[in-house]
Structure formats: C-alpha cells, structure tokens
Design a protein around this motif. Structure first.
Motif, PDB file in Angstrom:
ATOM      1  N   LYS A  96       0.836  -1.204   0.000  1.00  0.00           N
ATOM      2  CA  LYS A  96       0.000   0.000   0.000  1.00  0.00           C
ATOM      3  C   LYS A  96       0.867   1.249   0.000  1.00  0.00           C
ATOM      4  N   VAL A 155      -6.944   7.183  -0.895  1.00  0.00           N
ATOM      5  CA  VAL A 155      -7.871   7.054  -2.032  1.00  0.00           C
ATOM      6  C   VAL A 155      -7.265   6.133  -3.087  1.00  0.00           C
ATOM      7  N   LEU A 156      -6.007   6.337  -3.409  1.00  0.00           N
ATOM      8  CA  LEU A 156      -5.347   5.496  -4.412  1.00  0.00           C
ATOM      9  C   LEU A 156      -5.229   4.053  -3.943  1.00  0.00           C
ATOM     10  N   ASP A 157      -5.017   3.852  -2.640  1.00  0.00           N
ATOM     11  CA  ASP A 157      -4.977   2.486  -2.110  1.00  0.00           C
ATOM     12  C   ASP A 157      -6.318   1.789  -2.290  1.00  0.00           C
ATOM     13  N   ARG A 158      -7.413   2.525  -2.146  1.00  0.00           N
ATOM     14  CA  ARG A 158      -8.744   1.938  -2.345  1.00  0.00           C
ATOM     15  C   ARG A 158      -8.967   1.522  -3.798  1.00  0.00           C
ATOM     16  N   THR A 159      -8.333   2.235  -4.729  1.00  0.00           N
ATOM     17  CA  THR A 159      -8.470   1.889  -6.149  1.00  0.00           C
ATOM     18  C   THR A 159      -7.502   0.777  -6.544  1.00  0.00           C
ATOM     19  N   ARG A 160      -6.636   0.392  -5.607  1.00  0.00           N
ATOM     20  CA  ARG A 160      -5.605  -0.636  -5.826  1.00  0.00           C
ATOM     21  C   ARG A 160      -4.664  -0.257  -6.972  1.00  0.00           C
ATOM     22  N   LEU A 161      -4.383   1.023  -7.095  1.00  0.00           N
ATOM     23  CA  LEU A 161      -3.497   1.533  -8.146  1.00  0.00           C
ATOM     24  C   LEU A 161      -2.138   0.848  -8.120  1.00  0.00           C
ATOM     25  N   LYS A 164      -2.201  -2.637  -9.479  1.00  0.00           N
ATOM     26  CA  LYS A 164      -2.475  -2.707 -10.902  1.00  0.00           C
ATOM     27  C   LYS A 164      -1.307  -2.246 -11.771  1.00  0.00           C
TER      28      LYS A 164
END
Length: 170
Positions: A96, A155-161, A164
C-alpha cells in the motif's frame, strides 16, 4: 529487470517529474511570506511510495530542480540534495501507499525539509537570524503536503493503483 519494465518505470518517472514541476512552479503556487506554498512535495512523496528509489529520486530531482531553475535558481543544489533525502524516507516495497513505513516517511520528510532549508538558508545568506525568521514559512508547506499525501494515498490504495500498475519488490 526486463526492458519493458524499465521503459514503464522511466515513463512513469518522467510523468511524475513533469507533474512535480508543474505543481511546484505553476499550479497552486501560492506566495507566502519569504517563499511560496506548493503541492510538489505531495507528488514527490507519492513518487517515492510508488517507484523504486532511483526512479523516484530522478523524478523528484528533475521536477523540483527545474522548478527552482525557473523560479529561484539559487535553490537548485539545496533542493536536489534535500529532495534526494526526502525520497529515501519512503518505501515503494510495500503493498500500500499509506502504510506504517510511509507514515514514518512523512514525518522524516517533514524534518528533512525543515532542517535542510533552514541550514541552506543560513549558508546561502551567511546569516543565521534570517533562517529563524523564515522558519514559520518552512514549517507549514511540508505539513500540508504530508496530510495531502496521506489523503490521496488512501484514495489510491482503495483503487488498488499500486497493485495494478506497480510491482511490489521484496
């Protein structure tokens, strides 16, 4: 590391360098007392949490260095040294962006920024009273950028950026 992975990392580093430059020198560039507030450090923190160290250092040094070259050239060398140390405060080897290691990195980056610019201000102006007077200017921006890093990182962690687009290295 295979060639396509190097190209991928170099491309993302270049994009980070450009965005760091723009958000430091131009976008949301807010004049403040003896300097200015910018959000470039938030992007430096993100680059450091996403990219391997050499790539993150390159993005930070190019982005911030160009910004100083365009706005205040006397600060290029101090900025290059300080931002290199800031990047070393973070780790991209976690799953993360916002993790305990990078939370400590935010705190370390805060003190590296404040101390680094305090010392270099004293050296450049050959006066140790001015850095004390200017200290309040240097205390606020890295604090704001640290909070923004945590918010954007969550926020980016929630999108799993990271999962990916970035390989976690052990």
């Amino acid at each position: 590391m295979i060639q396509s992975e190097k190209v991928h990392l170099l491309t993302i580093s270049s994009i980070f360098a450009a965005i760091i430059f723009l958000f430091t020198a131009y976008f949301f560039h807010i004049p403040f007392a003896t300097g200015y507030i910018h959000f470039g450090d938030t992007l430096v923190f993100l680059a450091a949490a996403l990219l391997p160290k050499p790539y993150a250092i390159g993005a930070a040094v190019v982005g911030m260095g160009l910004s100083d070259l365009m706005t205040a050239p006397i600060w290029v060398l101090p900025t290059v040294l300080i931002k290199t140390l800031v990047v070393l405060s973070f780790s991209s080897k976690t799953e993360k962006i916002v993790c305990s290691r990078n939370m400590i990195g935010v705190i370390c980056a805060y003190f590296v920024n404040v101390t680094g610019y305090f010392v270099f201000t004293g050296i450049l102006y050959q006066d140790w009273l001015f850095p004390i007077v200017r200290l309040y200017t240097d205390l606020i921006p890295p604090f704001i950028c640290g909070i923004l890093f945590i918010a954007i990182g969550k926020v980016l962690d929630r999108t799993r950026l990271k999962e990916k687009f970035f390989t976690v290295r052990g």
